[in-house]
Design an enzyme around this catalytic site. Structure first.
Site, PDB file in Angstrom:
ATOM      1  N   LYS A  17       0.805  -1.221   0.000  1.00 15.11           N
ATOM      2  CA  LYS A  17       0.000   0.000   0.000  1.00 15.11           C
ATOM      3  C   LYS A  17       0.840   1.273   0.000  1.00 15.11           C
ATOM      4  CE  LYS A  17      -4.158  -1.822   0.064  1.00 15.11           C
ATOM      5  NZ  LYS A  17      -5.002  -1.679  -1.146  1.00 15.11           N
ATOM      6  N   GLU A  55      -9.631   5.879   3.063  1.00 10.67           N
ATOM      7  CA  GLU A  55     -10.488   4.832   3.606  1.00 10.67           C
ATOM      8  C   GLU A  55      -9.580   3.650   3.911  1.00 10.67           C
ATOM      9  OE1 GLU A  55      -9.886   5.212   0.451  1.00 10.67           O
ATOM     10  OE2 GLU A  55      -9.285   3.163  -0.057  1.00 10.67           O
ATOM     11  N   SER A 113       1.477  -9.748  -0.894  1.00 15.16           N
ATOM     12  CA  SER A 113       1.219  -8.306  -0.833  1.00 15.16           C
ATOM     13  C   SER A 113       1.437  -7.671   0.533  1.00 15.16           C
ATOM     14  CB  SER A 113      -0.198  -8.019  -1.317  1.00 15.16           C
ATOM     15  OG  SER A 113      -1.131  -8.755  -0.545  1.00 15.16           O
TER      16      SER A 113
END
Lengths: 398, 257
Positions: free
Chosen positions: A93, A115, A382
């Site tokens: 991210k 969010e 991830s």
């Protein structure tokens, strides 16, 4: 840098998907964002600055790791993991958040909002806000605040305000709606850092461009190790940013099979899942037209997944396009199988994966068994799984 | 069935007085009572009635309308039900405008939606998450069914988009007065008059002001500036609390004259 420049979107669309379905108030901000992104992308100074932060702050390039014990366990195939879990803050991210923070600065916006579901994007947004001196507000559903409490504490320590979202299903979908409402109200002073390849144009394109570094690195690394490309690349798909991030570099490699793994929750047939591409049909949510879990009246359905990061009824529009043209195959993996893969990877490799990529790991195992000892599989790991310890322990020893 | 109902454009054009438009949610608090509330509102002196179709994820709405939509959905309201509500109210002779997010329309099928809305006696449609750039083919079906398509302008709308929005609108132009979502506010924002002046330069259509409008003093401030004012959350809140929205309208109308 870009090996193969993506041919989409065209006018903000990936085939029929994408677009800009938002209240009028946001239209000029989206146009401004599109213009400034294209300008920044072409600006060598911006790229240099981004590369510097990727290297020294995010920790790139992340390694490519040969998961030999997992490979043996599944019958001898070669399984490699792209270690996005080793990015600063523990997930891919941050690749996106760093880029968007630089854009916020370029636009002169001093406040950002985000969010978050699993909390990883919220932590990434809070982290870049601390790093670049931005004011940060993160919207998070009550249910996700409970199951990802460690990330809530991290965001607060980083100086972000975490706003609890109590409406609707109290998860990522409602946190996103609430963030958009904040943006509609504060659009002149605030940049909205969307965490995935979802939302109105240009977000799906911009987030892909910022995440494609995963695949660009992985493809080079794979070639330098093996001299050949993998047979298959597997990644989990919630909104789909890590998957688009790793797939983009391989889209033109027609012999490389690409597989996106959605959350089947308790099983797609039970209705308690989050597999929009496998079990949904196209509709509009959060500003773009894409596959969506909805009822016959067009109302968005509640979703279920053990993994907060996949617990979302929509998906990025580029995935919808890639599904329809059959370039990527999409499958769904249950909570139970993802949990088992979480434990297996932890025990066999000494790497605790997040529950999100544990879905991809399970499917990689299934494919490894089918392919046998010659099989060559690349998985996007991830994020790391520390955040999921409570959820895993809650499930007991099943 | 609605032969003596005025067109939206006629109904909303200010003639000295500011015209008042009320908003209510179909199926809130339930279908039967929403029809009753709509009929009473239609007879209260308003120029037009907006009827909302509930959606699970209403991005442009504040807490009051979100809640009303949630209640309506829990009672099974949907596009077909909302069209029945609209049909029952349209017979009262006040133009009815449907306000709906795009996804329920897509799920219902836009062509069928347009035909059934026209059949129900609806005068026009507003879709807050459908900017002009995305409006075809839906707007085409609405035009084909002789329904007005009302687009919104906002304080953040640029001059070139303003021209395009006004050109695509029919019935009236909906001017969002605040940078924000629906919900009552104490004061109307500064710079409002300039915004209306800007919109006027691009259109002959009546201009309605909406979002945040709830008080008689707001009406006074808008008289002579806008053609009409839309009152939403205040009406919905009154219905939600079991109060009398007609009394609220009567009070607001005093500020319109």
């Amino acid at each position: 840098m870009a090996r193969n420049a993506p041919t989409h979107p065209v006018d903000g669309r990936y085939g029929a998907y994408g677009g800009r379905y938002v209240p009028e108030t946001l239209m000029s901000a989206l146009q401004e964002l599109e213009d400034i992104w294209h300008e920044a992308k072409a600006d060598p100074q911006f790229q240099l600055e981004l590369a510097g932060h990727r290297h020294a702050f995010v920790g790139r390039p992340t390694p490519l790791y040969a998961a030999t014990r997992l490979g043996e366990h599944f019958g001898g195939a070669h399984i490699h993991l792209k270690r996005e879990d080793l990015c600063h803050t523990g997930a891919h991210k941050l690749n996106n958040a760093v880029g968007q923070a630089l854009l916020a600065l370029r636009m002169g916006k001093k406040r950002v909002i985000a969010e978050t579901g699993a909390g990883q994007h919220g932590v990434a947004a809070a982290t870049v806000s601390a790093r670049f001196g931005l004011e940060c507000t993160v919207y998070m559903g009550t249910e996700d605040m409970r199951r990802q409490s460690m990330n809530v504490r991290r965001m607060k320590l980083l100086g972000a305000e975490v706003v609890e979202v109590t409406s609707g299903t109290k998860t990522l979908k409602d946190a996103t709606s609430e963030a958009i409402r904040d943006w509609v109200t504060n659009v002149r002073t605030t940049h909205y850092i969307i965490g995935s390849v979802v939302g109105p144009h240009p977000y799906p394109e911009m987030v892909r461009d910022l995440q494609r570094v995963i695949g660009d690195e992985a493809r080079d690394q794979y070639l330098s190790v093996d001299g050949k490309l993998p047979d298959v690349v597997v990644a989990c798909v919630g909104g789909g940013s890590n998957a688009i991030g790793i797939f983009t570099a391989f889209l033109d490699d027609k012999d490389v099979m690409l597989v996106g793994v959605e959350a089947a929750g308790k099983g797609v047939k039970t209705g308690q899942h989050a597999a929009s591409l496998v079990g949904g049909r196209p509709g509009v949510l959060h500003g773009s037209y894409s596959y969506l879990l909805q009822d016959g009246d067009g109302q968005v359905l509640p979703t279920h997944s053990i993994s907060a990061g996949l617990d979302y009824p929509g998906v990025g529009p580029e995935h919808s396009f890639l599904r329809d043209i059959e370039r990527v195959e999409y499958v769904a993996v249950t909570d139970k199988d993802a949990l088992a893969a979480f434990k297996l990877c932890t025990r066999l490799e000494g790497i605790m994966p997040a529950l999100e990529p544990a879905h991809a790991l399970h499917h990689a195992g299934v494919m490894a068994r089918e392919m046998g000892p010659g099989g060559r599989i690349l998985v996007c790991l991830s994020g790391r799984g520390d955040k999921d310890m409570d959820s895993v322990e809650e499930q007991g020893d099943q | 069935m609605k032969t003596d109902t005025k067109s939206l454009e006629q109904a909303l054009r200010a003639t000295g007085d500011l015209k008042l438009v009320a908003y209510m949610m179909a199926g809130h608090p339930d279908k039967k009572r929403s029809i009753e509330a709509g009929k009473r509102l239609a007879g209260s002196g308003i120029a037009a009635l907006e009827i909302g179709i509930p959606f699970s994820d209403p991005l442009a709405d504040g807490p009051v309308i979100q809640r009303a939509g949630q209640i309506a959905l829990e009672h099974g309201m949907n596009v077909a039900g909302a069209l029945e509500v609209a049909a029952a109210i349209a017979t009262e002779g006040v133009p009815v405008v449907l306000m709906t997010y795009i996804n329920p329309v897509l799920a219902h099928d836009p062509r069928r939606f347009a035909a059934e809305a026209a059949q129900a006696g609806v005068a026009g449609v507003i879709v807050p998450d459908l900017p002009v750039e995305e409006s075809e083919p839906v707007a085409g079906w609405l035009r084909a069914a002789s329904l007005d398509t009302v687009f919104m302008v906002a304080p953040t709308t640029t001059e070139d988009r303003l021209a395009s929005i006004c050109e695509h609108s029919s019935g009236f132009v909906y001017c969002v007065t605040v940078t924000g979502i629906t919900g009552v506010r104490k004061d109307l924002p500064p710079g409002m008059k300039e915004l209306f002046g800007q919109v006027r330069r691009h259109t002959q259509l009546p201009i309605a002001a909406g979002f945040g409008i709830s008080r008689p003093e707001h009406m006074k401030a808008l008289r002579g500036v806008a053609d009409a004012a839309v009152v939403g959350s205040a009406v919905v809140d009154e219905i939600d609390r079991g109060g009398d929205p007609v009394a609220l309208i009567k009070e607001l109308l005093k500020g319109c004259r």
